[in-house]
Design a protein around this motif. Structure first.
Motif, short mmCIF file in Angstrom:
data_model
loop_
_atom_site.label_atom_id
_atom_site.label_comp_id
_atom_site.label_asym_id
_atom_site.label_seq_id
_atom_site.Cartn_x
_atom_site.Cartn_y
_atom_site.Cartn_z
N ALA A 1 -2.04 -12.15 -16.43
CA ALA A 1 -2.74 -12.46 -15.17
C ALA A 1 -1.88 -12.02 -14.00
O ALA A 1 -0.65 -11.94 -14.12
N PRO A 2 -2.48 -11.72 -12.85
CA PRO A 2 -1.68 -11.37 -11.69
C PRO A 2 -0.78 -12.54 -11.30
O PRO A 2 -1.09 -13.70 -11.59
N TYR A 3 0.34 -12.22 -10.68
CA TYR A 3 1.31 -13.24 -10.32
C TYR A 3 0.69 -14.40 -9.53
O TYR A 3 1.12 -15.53 -9.65
N GLU A 4 -0.32 -14.13 -8.73
CA GLU A 4 -0.94 -15.18 -7.93
C GLU A 4 -1.56 -16.28 -8.80
O GLU A 4 -1.69 -17.43 -8.37
N ALA A 5 -1.91 -15.94 -10.03
CA ALA A 5 -2.50 -16.92 -10.95
C ALA A 5 -1.43 -17.70 -11.72
O ALA A 5 -1.75 -18.68 -12.38
N TRP A 6 -0.18 -17.27 -11.65
CA TRP A 6 0.90 -17.95 -12.34
C TRP A 6 1.31 -19.20 -11.57
O TRP A 6 1.17 -19.27 -10.36
N THR A 7 1.89 -20.16 -12.28
CA THR A 7 2.45 -21.32 -11.60
C THR A 7 3.81 -20.94 -11.03
O THR A 7 4.42 -19.94 -11.45
N MET B 1 0.85 -1.18 0.00
CA MET B 1 0.00 0.00 0.00
C MET B 1 0.89 1.24 0.00
O MET B 1 1.92 1.28 0.64
N ALA B 2 0.51 2.24 -0.69
CA ALA B 2 1.27 3.48 -0.80
C ALA B 2 1.28 4.22 0.53
O ALA B 2 0.30 4.21 1.26
N SER B 3 2.40 4.84 0.78
CA SER B 3 2.53 5.62 2.01
C SER B 3 1.81 6.96 1.85
O SER B 3 1.95 7.62 0.83
N LYS B 4 1.05 7.35 2.83
CA LYS B 4 0.32 8.63 2.76
C LYS B 4 1.29 9.81 2.81
O LYS B 4 0.94 10.90 2.44
N ASN B 5 2.54 9.57 3.25
CA ASN B 5 3.53 10.64 3.33
C ASN B 5 4.33 10.77 2.04
O ASN B 5 5.13 11.65 1.89
N SER B 6 4.10 9.88 1.09
CA SER B 6 4.84 9.88 -0.16
C SER B 6 4.29 10.95 -1.10
O SER B 6 3.15 10.89 -1.52
N SER B 7 5.14 11.91 -1.44
CA SER B 7 4.69 12.98 -2.34
C SER B 7 4.90 12.60 -3.80
O SER B 7 4.43 13.30 -4.68
N GLU C 1 6.96 -11.96 -4.33
CA GLU C 1 7.49 -10.80 -3.60
C GLU C 1 8.76 -10.27 -4.28
O GLU C 1 8.92 -9.06 -4.43
N ALA C 2 9.63 -11.17 -4.71
CA ALA C 2 10.88 -10.75 -5.37
C ALA C 2 10.59 -10.08 -6.72
O ALA C 2 11.20 -9.07 -7.06
N LEU C 3 9.62 -10.61 -7.46
CA LEU C 3 9.28 -10.01 -8.75
C LEU C 3 8.63 -8.64 -8.59
O LEU C 3 8.84 -7.76 -9.41
N ARG C 4 7.87 -8.46 -7.54
CA ARG C 4 7.25 -7.15 -7.31
C ARG C 4 8.20 -6.15 -6.69
O ARG C 4 7.98 -4.95 -6.79
N GLY C 5 9.23 -6.63 -6.05
CA GLY C 5 10.19 -5.77 -5.38
C GLY C 5 11.04 -5.05 -6.32
O GLY C 5 11.39 -3.96 -6.38
N LEU D 1 -2.96 -0.97 -9.09
CA LEU D 1 -1.98 -1.52 -10.01
C LEU D 1 -1.03 -2.47 -9.30
O LEU D 1 -0.66 -3.52 -9.85
N ARG D 2 -0.61 -2.12 -8.10
CA ARG D 2 0.26 -3.01 -7.32
C ARG D 2 -0.45 -4.32 -7.02
O ARG D 2 0.15 -5.40 -7.10
N ASP D 3 -1.75 -4.26 -6.72
CA ASP D 3 -2.53 -5.47 -6.46
C ASP D 3 -2.60 -6.36 -7.70
O ASP D 3 -2.74 -7.57 -7.58
N LYS D 4 -2.54 -5.74 -8.87
CA LYS D 4 -2.59 -6.50 -10.12
C LYS D 4 -1.23 -7.08 -10.50
O LYS D 4 -1.13 -7.80 -11.48
N GLY D 5 -0.19 -6.73 -9.75
CA GLY D 5 1.13 -7.29 -10.02
C GLY D 5 2.11 -6.37 -10.71
O GLY D 5 3.21 -6.78 -11.04
N TYR D 6 1.74 -5.13 -10.93
CA TYR D 6 2.66 -4.18 -11.54
C TYR D 6 3.79 -3.85 -10.57
O TYR D 6 3.60 -3.87 -9.35
N SER D 7 4.94 -3.50 -11.11
CA SER D 7 6.07 -3.09 -10.27
C SER D 7 5.76 -1.75 -9.61
O SER D 7 4.87 -1.01 -10.05
N LYS D 8 6.51 -1.42 -8.58
CA LYS D 8 6.32 -0.14 -7.89
C LYS D 8 6.55 1.02 -8.85
O LYS D 8 5.79 1.99 -8.87
N GLU D 9 7.62 0.91 -9.66
CA GLU D 9 7.96 2.00 -10.58
C GLU D 9 6.88 2.20 -11.63
O GLU D 9 6.44 3.33 -11.87
#
Length: 86
Positions: free
Chosen positions: A50-56, A1-7, A82-86, A18-26
Motif C-alpha cells: 500500500a502507499p505510505y499514506e495508508a501505513w501506520t 513531480m518530475a522536472s521538465k528539464n530533467s533528461s 518524506e524521509a522514506l521517499r527521499g 510511481l512516485r505518487d504510489k510511494g516508489y523511491s525516486k531511483e
C-alpha cells in the motif's frame, strides 16, 4: 513531480504516477525509463504494498529503522513518509 528539464526521465507521467504510489525516486526513474525503451520490458512483479499514506506511523517507523534513517524517533507520519521517499 518530475522536472521538465530533467533528461534522465524518459517517461515523466509514469515517473510521477510511481512516485505518487510511494516508489523511491531511483526506482521510479528506472521503471519509467525501461517502459520508454522498446528493448526493455520491466516486470509486473512487486508494487503490491500500500502507499505510505495508508501505513501506520509505527509501520513507517519500523521501515525507517530498517533503512537506518537518522532522526526517525522525532518524526511524525508525514516526516517519515518524506524521509522514506527521499
Amino acid at each position: 513531480m518530475a522536472s521538465k528539464n530533467s533528461s534522465s526521465i524518459k517517461n515523466e507521467d509514469t515517473y510521477d504516477a510511481l512516485r505518487d504510489k510511494g516508489y523511491s525516486k531511483e526506482k521510479s526513474a528506472r521503471i519509467a525509463n525501461a517502459q520508454a525503451n522498446d528493448h526493455q520490458a520491466p516486470s509486473r512483479k512487486g508494487g503490491k504494498a500500500a502507499p505510505y499514506e495508508a501505513w501506520t506511523r509505527d509501520a513507517l517507523y519500523e521501515r525507517a529503522q530498517e533503512l537506518d534513517i537518522s532522526g526517525r524517533s522525532s518524526m511524525n507520519k508525514s516526516d517519515l513518509i518524506e524521509a522514506l521517499r527521499g
